[in-house]
Structure formats: structure tokens, C-alpha cells
Design an enzyme around this catalytic site. Sequence first.
Site, mmCIF file in Angstrom:
data_model
loop_
_atom_site.group_PDB
_atom_site.id
_atom_site.type_symbol
_atom_site.label_atom_id
_atom_site.label_comp_id
_atom_site.label_asym_id
_atom_site.label_seq_id
_atom_site.Cartn_x
_atom_site.Cartn_y
_atom_site.Cartn_z
ATOM 1 N N ASP A 39 127.037 -15.911 41.549
ATOM 2 C CA ASP A 39 127.875 -15.938 42.742
ATOM 3 C C ASP A 39 128.017 -14.524 43.328
ATOM 4 O O ASP A 39 127.797 -13.513 42.633
ATOM 5 C CB ASP A 39 129.254 -16.477 42.327
ATOM 6 C CG ASP A 39 130.025 -17.100 43.465
ATOM 7 O OD1 ASP A 39 129.613 -16.958 44.618
ATOM 8 O OD2 ASP A 39 131.074 -17.727 43.183
ATOM 9 N N ASP A 68 131.008 -24.138 50.115
ATOM 10 C CA ASP A 68 132.205 -24.515 49.364
ATOM 11 C C ASP A 68 132.831 -25.770 49.953
ATOM 12 O O ASP A 68 133.724 -26.360 49.353
ATOM 13 C CB ASP A 68 133.234 -23.374 49.392
ATOM 14 C CG ASP A 68 132.899 -22.327 48.339
ATOM 15 O OD1 ASP A 68 132.098 -22.629 47.439
ATOM 16 O OD2 ASP A 68 133.441 -21.209 48.419
HETATM 17 C C1 DGJ Z 1 132.743 -19.294 45.277
HETATM 18 C C2 DGJ Z 1 131.825 -20.432 44.945
HETATM 19 O O1 DGJ Z 1 131.186 -20.903 46.095
HETATM 20 C C3 DGJ Z 1 132.620 -21.522 44.269
HETATM 21 O O2 DGJ Z 1 131.801 -22.621 44.000
HETATM 22 C C4 DGJ Z 1 133.221 -20.974 43.002
HETATM 23 O O3 DGJ Z 1 132.196 -20.651 42.108
HETATM 24 C C5 DGJ Z 1 134.076 -19.763 43.315
HETATM 25 N N1 DGJ Z 1 133.364 -18.791 44.079
HETATM 26 C C6 DGJ Z 1 134.569 -19.124 42.034
HETATM 27 O O4 DGJ Z 1 135.229 -17.968 42.257
#
Ligand code: DGJ
Length: 766
Positions: A492, A562
Site C-alpha cells: 500500500d 477503496d
Molecule cells: C488503503 C487501502 O486502500 C485499504 O484497502 C487499506 O489497506 C488501508 N489503506 C489500510 O490503511
Amino acid sequence: MRIYYDEESRLIFIETKSTTMCLAITDTEGFLNNVYYGIKIQRDDLRYLLRTGVGPFVPSVNERDRGSYLDCARFEFPSSGAGDYRPSAVTVTDDKGHDVSQFLYKSHRIYEGKDKLFARMPEGVDVRMPSTFDVKSGAETLEITLSDDVLGLEAKLSYSVFEDSDAIVKSVKLINKSDSPVTINRLHSSSLDLDRGVWGDKTPDVVTLSGTWARERHIDRRSLSRGNVEVYSTRGETSHQFQPFMALCDKNAGNDHGKIYAQTLIWSGNFLCGSSMDQFDNIRSYIGINPEHFAWDLKSGESFQAPEAVLVYTEKGFDEMSHIFHDLFRDHLIRSPYLHRERPVLINNWEATYFDFDTDKLINIASEAKKCGIEMLVMDDGWFGVRNDDNSSLGDWTVNEEKLPGGLKVLSDKLEEIGMKFGIWFEPEMVSPDSDLYRLHPDWAIAVPGRKPCRMRNQYVLDITRSEVRDHVYKCVSDILKSAKISYVKWDMNRQLSDLGSEGLEPGSMGRLSYLYTIAVYDLQGRLLEEFPDLLLENCSGGGARFDGGMLFYSPQIWCSDDTDAYERLSIQAGTEMLYPLSTMGAHVSASPNHITGRSMPFDVRCAVALSGTFGYELDITKIPEEDRGAIPEQVEIYHRYGEIVREGDYYRIASEAETDYFDAWMSVLKDGTRALLTYVQCKAYPNGKGRCIKLKGLDPDAVYELNLIGTERDDSLFCGREKKKAWEDLAPGALSGDTLMNAGIILPLLPGDYAQMMFEIKRLA
Ligand code: DGJ
């Protein structure tokens, strides 16, 4: 031979299956012009196209070629300050501050295969850059050397074509052959001059993919007019806001018709992508690293490599454009051994628990998931340091034993006992101000001395362009991966770059930082895959802010957004699919009401939409309604039965809510035409309507097919209940030829209520 040089006319033909690009070297001075790019034509003498017919009031000198009315010629590598006032592909400043350059033809070579691209890190190490490669079919490459003899600079322009593709890939490298330094202020990977006449009397439309967090890659279309249309990133990642993509198309271009010139960049950092129309209706399309926050001091003997651009031309509309990109990426860019494999159906605990979890909670989720046929548990953010929210601990990659007593080994052993694979989340590029790492090495964060750097999500960006920082970060990830049985990593990156300062760069060289940052990410991920070749890597960036061709070189799948709301995903996925194969889109079924939008949707619809990507779940399976949990085994079975069609097939847009007013439909068809999958999502109830006719696509016109509504094999199906079965039976055709299905079409039933789905398997019988 797909690249051909005609010595007499000094024309170079670059040919793909159905297109021709023709470059011309002008006689008197040796300008490199692009005289034609379009549908495949004969290798005729195209030099007449050099004549622009424009004379007065544009810079030119009498003895020059007729093609050298500099402000209207079709330059292949336009430079700045010497009579062409349109956006230049290259701007360099010499040691006195002059910013004039003019690159003229010196030589060229044509060779079989395709070279790799490399970038040099400050410590002198060469890092491979992501670029297309050649395995399945022989590539052919043209390398043209242009030179500015006054500056002592050479530009090497590379063009490669593949036997099985209609794309042309291009890159540029600048080499300083002089004794003095120069500064590169702008270097585009591709610049394409086109005559507006290509589109008849109408100006083309411009299509881009734009958005924001939770609304990534929506399709944006408007008309080109005089001036520039640009999309860009200065955020150190490709961004939620824009994709490095632009298509110029006929005003009436649609999914299956119309001329399209499209471009993208194999790059994961700052970019600029634009099209400009000038006083003479010349159109220039360009793509490359963003000149903003960029200045590269190129010392004597040094070279600089720009990322690779991809150009696509088609006269068959957006579906065909997408097929060309999808196939190029699948066949020549994605290296992962998982590319053609069925990916494990995963359950991710982020939306299930956020930071509030421990081994027991995870094992409960995993055990329940296992009963439903799910194959892997992914432990998301919050397993390290003292990270109980997003305020701390990035950089402290030690397991939080309060949450996970005995560490990862205990957890992974337990998962193994249950029969579940284990995946883990990392955010290696970041550091929390509240972390041991930051307390020990505050200078490791990217910052300008004397300025307080801005925070985003309470974190700073580590300066991974410094080898000691990069090595440390790498070791942290590698040690964790070696400490337990881990099959998958979600990598990430949750903030954008700002305050560009690096203690590792020489004074005066800060303009290198954003480019080098991207290369450093590539170095880290390249090393990771070398040490753990079986690792399934999924990239992510606060949702889909780094969804690009660069990352696909390392990971076969990328978290799309997300926003897991299935209705929102229709637009996000439709935009993503413009460029990227469906097999690359991380798509999960999440809880209802959705955590971001608050919208409630039936479980089967959430599933149908997620089945168009790399399928998984993102919810607390122990807490969802019994009925939903009961539906999961059937959903997983559907994924296994039809996953291959989504992964390997050609994608076709059938209908979109914007046009139909109430439903979306799309298809994937295996390349041999034997099986296809049709997904129909009704977004809202449509009072007093009737079943709507849709035409299928991509089938073999001479073959006979049957259509089966998916989920009707079981009487107790929770994916497709009895009512739907009945609605379909009333309209279902018998076995029909591909020809009929594609031209007469089928009638889709109107379904009761908002948000409903039907999926069909289309099977060739003979
Ligand atoms: C952003 C990601 O897109 C989410 O799926 C998750 O992993 C969060 N970060 C965790 O902080």
C-alpha cells in the site's frame, strides 16, 4: 519485416498488424518528421506529406526543406526555442542558461528483439525500469539517433512493435556527449503530430480517465478546441485524479466504431499527458514525465532514460482499443507467474475489523471463510508496532504481540491447519512521525531543511532514493516474509509526495527526486519478486492511486478503489477497463450498507460486480446475515467456474446506465469463442418499462450458442432465485447462432426493484 527503411526516399515504415507509422528524414537538414500514422497502407513515397503549404508569418529560412516551416511541420521529437511554438517534447538548458535545442537525424538501426530500459540511482546502481518485453512473439525495434551538435546531446528514440499487437511502444534516452553539463527540464516519451483533417471537418473528442479518492478513473469526454487539454500528476504517484491516458477520437466514436488515437505511459509517478490544437489546426498529442518538479542535471557522459509510452490506433472504436491495451499488457508487460492462474479467493479483514483485531478474531473469520470455500486470509493494516489507528508505527515493522501473541508464525501455522493461505499488508514507503524509526532517523523522511513537511494521514514519505533507507525498508519486508508462510503481499502507499528534499542528493539536484522515487519503488518491488518469486503481489495506493502499467510489471493485480460499493464500482471498473485487463482489478464483495457511501445493495449484485475482477471478500463473515453467508459457497463456485473467461477473455461494453437510463451490461469472451460471460446489472427499478434488447458481441457468427442463466442449477440458489429464473424463462431464446445473437440480440427481462443482477454463461454448442 515490420520496420522498413527506404534508402532512396529516407522514409521509415513502422508496421503493426493493421497500422502504419511513417517517419520521414528531410533532405536538406535532417529533421525527423512523422508524416503518417493510421490504418495500414502501402509503402508508397509519402514525402509529399512533408509539404505543409503554410508560408507567411511562421519561422523558416529559405534554404530549408519545405517541411521545415517549423511551426507547422509534423515533428517527431519537437524541441524548444527554435521556431516551433507548440508544446515541445524536449527542453534542455545549457550551462549558460540558453534553452534552445534542435535535434537532427544522425543514424538509425533496426534490430530484432527489444532492449530493457534502465535508470541509474545516485549510488551508481542501474535499476531496470518497467517496459514491455518480448516473449510470445518476436519484437522488432527501430532506434533512431538524433543529435544536437551545438549542445553535444544525442537523443535515442526507440520504437518497438510485436507480431501479435497493434500497439507501438516508444521511449527516449538523452545522452550528454559534450564536456559541459546541461539541465533537462522536459522530456516527453512520445509526441505525435496529426493533421486535424484525419477527423474530417469535425474536431476530435478527447477521452481521459479522471476522479478522486473513492471515485477513481471515471470516463471523461469532451471536445478538443484550440489550446491544450492536459491531465497530469505532480503527486509522486499516478494518482486518484488522472490516469496517464488520453484518447483522441471521432465525434461519434463508440464502443464498436470510430477512429481513435490513444496513448499511455508505463510509469507510476508524475506525468503529463496532453493534446494541443494550434493556429493551423495541427494537433499534437504528448505524454511523458511531468516537467513540474523535474529538472535533471545531465553531466558530461551521463544519460537519462524516459519511461516507455504506448500508442494505439484503431478505426474500430473503444472495445478494440481496450483489447489492444489489454493484450499488450497481458502478453508483454505483466510478468507474474499468477497472470494466467486462477487467483485464490481471499478475504481481507480491513473493512471487517479495521485496526481492531487479534489472532482469535482473524482465525474466526478465517475458519468461517474456509467453510465457505474462501482460500486465503489477508491481514491488513494494524499488525505491527503499536498501530491501533493511523497515527503511528509506520516504519516499525515488528509484530504487535499483544494482538498476535507468538507472532506471525503462530498465526500462519493456525491458518495452515485450517487450510487457509496467508497474506499480509505493508506500507513500506512510509514513516509515522510517532515511530521508533522516525525518532532514530528523522532525516530519512523526504523534507526540505528548515521547512515543516506537510503530513497526510499522519505520515511522512521515506526517502527511498537513498540506498541506506531503501536497503533498510527492503530488509524489514523481507525479514517478515521469511518469518512465516506468507503467500501474498498487499503493498500500500497512502499519501502523496510533497516537500521534495533529499539529503542524499547533491545540492542543485533536487529536481531528480520525484523521478528517482518512482525508480526506487521499482527497485524494491523488483528485489522482492526476485527473492520471493512465488509471491502474489497486489499493489494498492489508498485505493487506486497507483493503478498503472508501471505497477503491473510487478503485480498482476492492483486494488482498484477503496470504494467497494457495487454501484460506484460500475463506473470505476468501466473506466479502469478502458486500459487494463479485468484480471488486474482487485474487486471485493463488502458489507451492506457500504462503509463509504452508506448505500445498501443485495449480496448477489455486490458479487456479480466483483466477479469482473480479481475476486474476494472484504467483510466480517462472522457478522453478516446468515443468508448472505450461505450464498458464499455458490459465489466462490461461480468464480471458479467462470474466472477463466474474465481473466483470459476479450472484454466488450454492451450497455451503460448513462445511455440506457437504468442498466449496465458487459461481456467477456474467450478468444477461441467457445465460452462467454454476460453480466447485466439493473441499477434502478424502471416503471412501466419492457424487456430491453441488447446485442451480444465477440462471438463466432457461424457457431451455435446456448445461453444459461447462472445460478439456476440449484433450486435453492441464493445467486439467482426462482423469480428471476421465471422472468428469464419467459424471454429465453433457444440455441442461436452467434450471428443472430450479435445482430438480432436478446431481450433482457426487467427486474423488480433497484439493484438486481443476472449473469449468463454463453456456451458454444457447435
Ligand atoms: C488503503 C487501502 O486502500 C485499504 O484497502 C487499506 O489497506 C488501508 N489503506 C489500510 O490503511
